[in-house]
Every structure is written in structure tokens, then in C-alpha cells.
Design a protein around this motif. Structure first.
Motif, PDB file in Angstrom:
ATOM      1  N   GLY A 126      -5.003  17.558  77.362  1.00 37.50           N
ATOM      2  CA  GLY A 126      -5.941  17.257  76.292  1.00 37.50           C
ATOM      3  C   GLY A 126      -6.884  18.421  76.108  1.00 37.50           C
ATOM      4  N   VAL A 127      -7.589  18.401  75.005  1.00 41.30           N
ATOM      5  CA  VAL A 127      -8.627  19.386  74.717  1.00 41.30           C
ATOM      6  C   VAL A 127      -9.858  18.614  74.280  1.00 41.30           C
ATOM      7  CG1 VAL A 127      -9.349  21.304  73.222  1.00 41.30           C
ATOM      8  CG2 VAL A 127      -6.971  21.185  74.029  1.00 41.30           C
ATOM      9  N   VAL A 128     -11.003  18.984  74.846  1.00 43.21           N
ATOM     10  CA  VAL A 128     -12.262  18.362  74.458  1.00 43.21           C
ATOM     11  C   VAL A 128     -13.286  19.469  74.205  1.00 43.21           C
ATOM     12  CG1 VAL A 128     -13.023  18.008  76.865  1.00 43.21           C
ATOM     13  CG2 VAL A 128     -14.004  16.598  75.039  1.00 43.21           C
ATOM     14  N   GLY A 129     -14.028  19.320  73.126  1.00 44.47           N
ATOM     15  CA  GLY A 129     -15.114  20.241  72.837  1.00 44.47           C
ATOM     16  C   GLY A 129     -16.383  19.750  73.513  1.00 44.47           C
ATOM     17  N   CYS A 130     -17.037  20.625  74.258  1.00 44.43           N
ATOM     18  CA  CYS A 130     -18.270  20.268  74.965  1.00 44.43           C
ATOM     19  C   CYS A 130     -19.018  21.552  75.247  1.00 44.43           C
ATOM     20  CB  CYS A 130     -17.927  19.542  76.269  1.00 44.43           C
ATOM     21  SG  CYS A 130     -19.341  19.230  77.346  1.00 44.43           S
ATOM     22  N   SER A 131     -20.289  21.618  74.944  1.00 44.65           N
ATOM     23  CA  SER A 131     -21.042  22.852  75.142  1.00 44.65           C
ATOM     24  C   SER A 131     -20.958  23.350  76.585  1.00 44.65           C
ATOM     25  CB  SER A 131     -22.494  22.675  74.703  1.00 44.65           C
ATOM     26  OG  SER A 131     -23.074  21.572  75.366  1.00 44.65           O
ATOM     27  N   ALA A 132     -21.066  22.472  77.574  1.00 46.10           N
ATOM     28  CA  ALA A 132     -20.914  22.823  78.997  1.00 46.10           C
ATOM     29  C   ALA A 132     -21.651  24.117  79.331  1.00 46.10           C
ATOM     30  CB  ALA A 132     -19.428  22.908  79.358  1.00 46.10           C
ATOM     31  N   LEU A 133     -22.895  24.213  78.903  1.00 41.90           N
ATOM     32  CA  LEU A 133     -23.626  25.472  78.979  1.00 41.90           C
ATOM     33  C   LEU A 133     -23.989  25.907  80.396  1.00 41.90           C
ATOM     34  CD1 LEU A 133     -26.041  25.059  75.927  1.00 41.90           C
ATOM     35  CD2 LEU A 133     -23.853  26.278  76.029  1.00 41.90           C
ATOM     36  N   LYS A 134     -24.263  24.971  81.277  1.00 42.52           N
ATOM     37  CA  LYS A 134     -24.669  25.305  82.638  1.00 42.52           C
ATOM     38  C   LYS A 134     -23.534  25.049  83.622  1.00 42.52           C
ATOM     39  CE  LYS A 134     -29.619  24.172  82.562  1.00 42.52           C
ATOM     40  NZ  LYS A 134     -30.618  23.294  83.239  1.00 42.52           N
ATOM     41  N   ARG A 135     -23.556  25.807  84.702  1.00 41.33           N
ATOM     42  CA  ARG A 135     -22.587  25.580  85.781  1.00 41.33           C
ATOM     43  C   ARG A 135     -22.695  24.138  86.290  1.00 41.33           C
ATOM     44  NH1 ARG A 135     -19.323  28.439  89.701  1.00 41.33           N
ATOM     45  NH2 ARG A 135     -18.511  26.768  90.980  1.00 41.33           N
ATOM     46  N   LEU A 151     -32.393  25.281  67.142  1.00 38.34           N
ATOM     47  CA  LEU A 151     -32.144  25.054  68.564  1.00 38.34           C
ATOM     48  C   LEU A 151     -31.230  26.101  69.194  1.00 38.34           C
ATOM     49  CD1 LEU A 151     -31.771  21.154  68.810  1.00 38.34           C
ATOM     50  CD2 LEU A 151     -33.747  22.592  69.319  1.00 38.34           C
ATOM     51  N   LEU A 152     -30.795  27.079  68.414  1.00 32.70           N
ATOM     52  CA  LEU A 152     -29.873  28.083  68.942  1.00 32.70           C
ATOM     53  C   LEU A 152     -30.490  28.887  70.087  1.00 32.70           C
ATOM     54  CD1 LEU A 152     -27.041  29.204  68.706  1.00 32.70           C
ATOM     55  CD2 LEU A 152     -27.857  30.773  66.947  1.00 32.70           C
ATOM     56  N   ASP A 153     -31.780  29.236  69.979  1.00 31.52           N
ATOM     57  CA  ASP A 153     -32.426  29.987  71.061  1.00 31.52           C
ATOM     58  C   ASP A 153     -32.379  29.205  72.367  1.00 31.52           C
ATOM     59  OD1 ASP A 153     -33.007  32.252  69.574  1.00 31.52           O
ATOM     60  OD2 ASP A 153     -35.000  31.531  68.995  1.00 31.52           O
ATOM     61  N   SER A 154     -32.621  27.897  72.304  1.00 33.26           N
ATOM     62  CA  SER A 154     -32.587  27.104  73.536  1.00 33.26           C
ATOM     63  C   SER A 154     -31.173  27.038  74.101  1.00 33.26           C
ATOM     64  CB  SER A 154     -33.141  25.690  73.304  1.00 33.26           C
ATOM     65  OG  SER A 154     -32.254  24.896  72.553  1.00 33.26           O
ATOM     66  N   GLN A 155     -30.181  27.053  73.226  1.00 34.44           N
ATOM     67  CA  GLN A 155     -28.788  27.048  73.682  1.00 34.44           C
ATOM     68  C   GLN A 155     -28.472  28.344  74.439  1.00 34.44           C
ATOM     69  OE1 GLN A 155     -25.680  24.959  72.090  1.00 34.44           O
ATOM     70  NE2 GLN A 155     -27.230  23.518  72.776  1.00 34.44           N
ATOM     71  N   PHE A 156     -28.841  29.489  73.864  1.00 34.61           N
ATOM     72  CA  PHE A 156     -28.582  30.772  74.526  1.00 34.61           C
ATOM     73  C   PHE A 156     -29.384  30.897  75.826  1.00 34.61           C
ATOM     74  CE2 PHE A 156     -26.598  32.391  70.593  1.00 34.61           C
ATOM     75  CZ  PHE A 156     -25.509  33.047  71.160  1.00 34.61           C
ATOM     76  N   ALA A 157     -30.607  30.352  75.845  1.00 33.60           N
ATOM     77  CA  ALA A 157     -31.425  30.421  77.055  1.00 33.60           C
ATOM     78  C   ALA A 157     -30.805  29.596  78.183  1.00 33.60           C
ATOM     79  CB  ALA A 157     -32.841  29.929  76.761  1.00 33.60           C
ATOM     80  N   THR A 158     -30.131  28.521  77.829  1.00 30.05           N
ATOM     81  CA  THR A 158     -29.517  27.634  78.814  1.00 30.05           C
ATOM     82  C   THR A 158     -28.157  28.143  79.289  1.00 30.05           C
ATOM     83  OG1 THR A 158     -30.643  25.737  77.801  1.00 30.05           O
ATOM     84  CG2 THR A 158     -28.735  25.247  79.182  1.00 30.05           C
ATOM     85  N   LEU A 159     -27.451  28.881  78.441  1.00 24.59           N
ATOM     86  CA  LEU A 159     -26.082  29.289  78.726  1.00 24.59           C
ATOM     87  C   LEU A 159     -25.930  30.077  80.030  1.00 24.59           C
ATOM     88  CD1 LEU A 159     -23.096  29.586  77.853  1.00 24.59           C
ATOM     89  CD2 LEU A 159     -23.791  31.665  76.634  1.00 24.59           C
ATOM     90  N   GLN A 160     -25.031  29.580  80.869  1.00 22.13           N
ATOM     91  CA  GLN A 160     -24.584  30.296  82.069  1.00 22.13           C
ATOM     92  C   GLN A 160     -23.086  30.526  81.889  1.00 22.13           C
ATOM     93  OE1 GLN A 160     -25.681  27.512  85.133  1.00 22.13           O
ATOM     94  NE2 GLN A 160     -27.786  28.234  85.210  1.00 22.13           N
TER      95      GLN A 160
END
Length: 173
Positions: free
Chosen positions: A77-86, A127-136
Motif C-alpha cells: 500500500g501507499v499512504v501519504g503522511c507528512s511524517a516530519l519528525k523521526r 504554516l509552511l515555516d512551521s513545517q520546515f522547522a519541524t522537518l527531520q
């Protein structure tokens, strides 16, 4: 990919998870689920109001996606999920240990432009800045690949499918 893996298409908002995810699922011959559909109404209301989610908001959402992915184990399967942090990816893997991640990545200006021009989505460009700040980004010990989002959806999908095939070839059986 010859074996039916469950793939998480991850990345910040606006990278194309909802576009590339279904295309990749079709290319792999497996079903697609949109991670946004697993959000409780309170999360959608919060994001629609321009308020970023906190980790407590995300836990039931991640658990629901992990349960779906766990139920697809051996089927694919394939699921879309931001999964930004480890820690979020670890939470997803708790429900589905064999997950493979496809990190859609690109320049902030391109992603913001795409977000500005899309319609009918609850996530505002503010909210894009908060997304990039959270991204690992994916760590070396996480099963997955990073795919640049420059180009057409078909080009991005083909790059992702080719990289997944290469990943599988490099994984011992």
C-alpha cells in the motif's frame, strides 16, 4: 518493487503527497490512502484556523495511519503522511515495522508557490515555516529514499518508483 511493501509518501505540506501518492500506488499496483483522511475533525479545524498541530494532536492521527499500514503488511500500500519528525516515523513503524519512506523534498519557494495555487485544502501556506522547522529528514538507518519534487507528477513518480526498485535491490533478502 517486487514485494508488496507499505510505502509512506512523506514531506512538508505542498510537496505533492496527495498527487504523487496515488500515482505511485497505481505504478506499484497497490491501494492508496491519504493521511489527511485519518485526521480527527479537531485537527482539521485547528490547521484550518492557521494553528500548527502539536505532538499530542498528532498521536491519534499517527496511530490510525500506523494501524492502516500494519493491516496492509504483506499486501502492500501507499499512504501519504507528512511524517516530519523521526519520532513520528517511529510511531508509524510501531504499527508497521517494515514501512519504507519516500521523502518528497524541494525548494521552499517552489513548495510555497504550489501551496498558494492549490484549492480546497485546509493547510494554509502560512504554516509552511512551521513545517520546515519541524522537518527531520530521513536518517541513514531509516528505510527510505528522498525524491526531488521538481518536474511533472509523472516524472516525480517515475523517479520515486526507480529509487524504490534500487532500494529493494540493495536490501539483502
Amino acid at each position: 518493487m517486487s514485494t508488496p511493501h507499505v510505502v509512506v509518501v512523506m514531506g512538508v505540506a505542498g510537496t505533492g503527497k496527495t498527487t504523487i501518492g496515488p500515482l505511485l500506488a497505481a505504478r506499484l499496483g497497490v491501494p492508496y490512502a491519504d493521511g489527511d483522511d485519518f485526521h480527527p475533525p479537531a485537527n482539521i479545524a485547528k490547521m484550518s484556523a492557521g494553528t500548527p498541530l502539536d505532538d499530542a494532536d498528532r498521536l491519534p492521527w499517527l496511530d490510525a495511519i500506523g494501524a492502516w499500514a500494519g493491516g496492509r503488511r504483506g499486501l502492500g500500500g501507499v499512504v501519504g503522511c507528512s511524517a516530519l519528525k523521526r519520532s513520528y516515523r517511529d510511531r508509524l513503524r510501531a504499527g508497521a515495522p517494515d514501512l519504507v519512506f519516500v521523502h518528497l523534498s524541494g525548494e521552499r519557494a517552489l513548495i510555497e508557490d504550489r501551496m498558494t495555487h492549490r484549492q480546497g485544502h485546509f493547510m494554509p501556506p502560512a504554516l509552511l515555516d512551521s513545517q520546515f522547522a519541524t522537518l527531520q529528514p530521513l536518517a541513514a538507518d531509516e528505510a527510505g529514499i528522498t525524491v526531488d519534487v521538481t518536474g511533472s507528477p509523472a516524472e516525480i513518480t517515475e523517479r520515486a518508483a526507480a529509487a524504490l526498485a534500487d532500494l529493494e535491490l540493495s536490501t539483502p533478502s
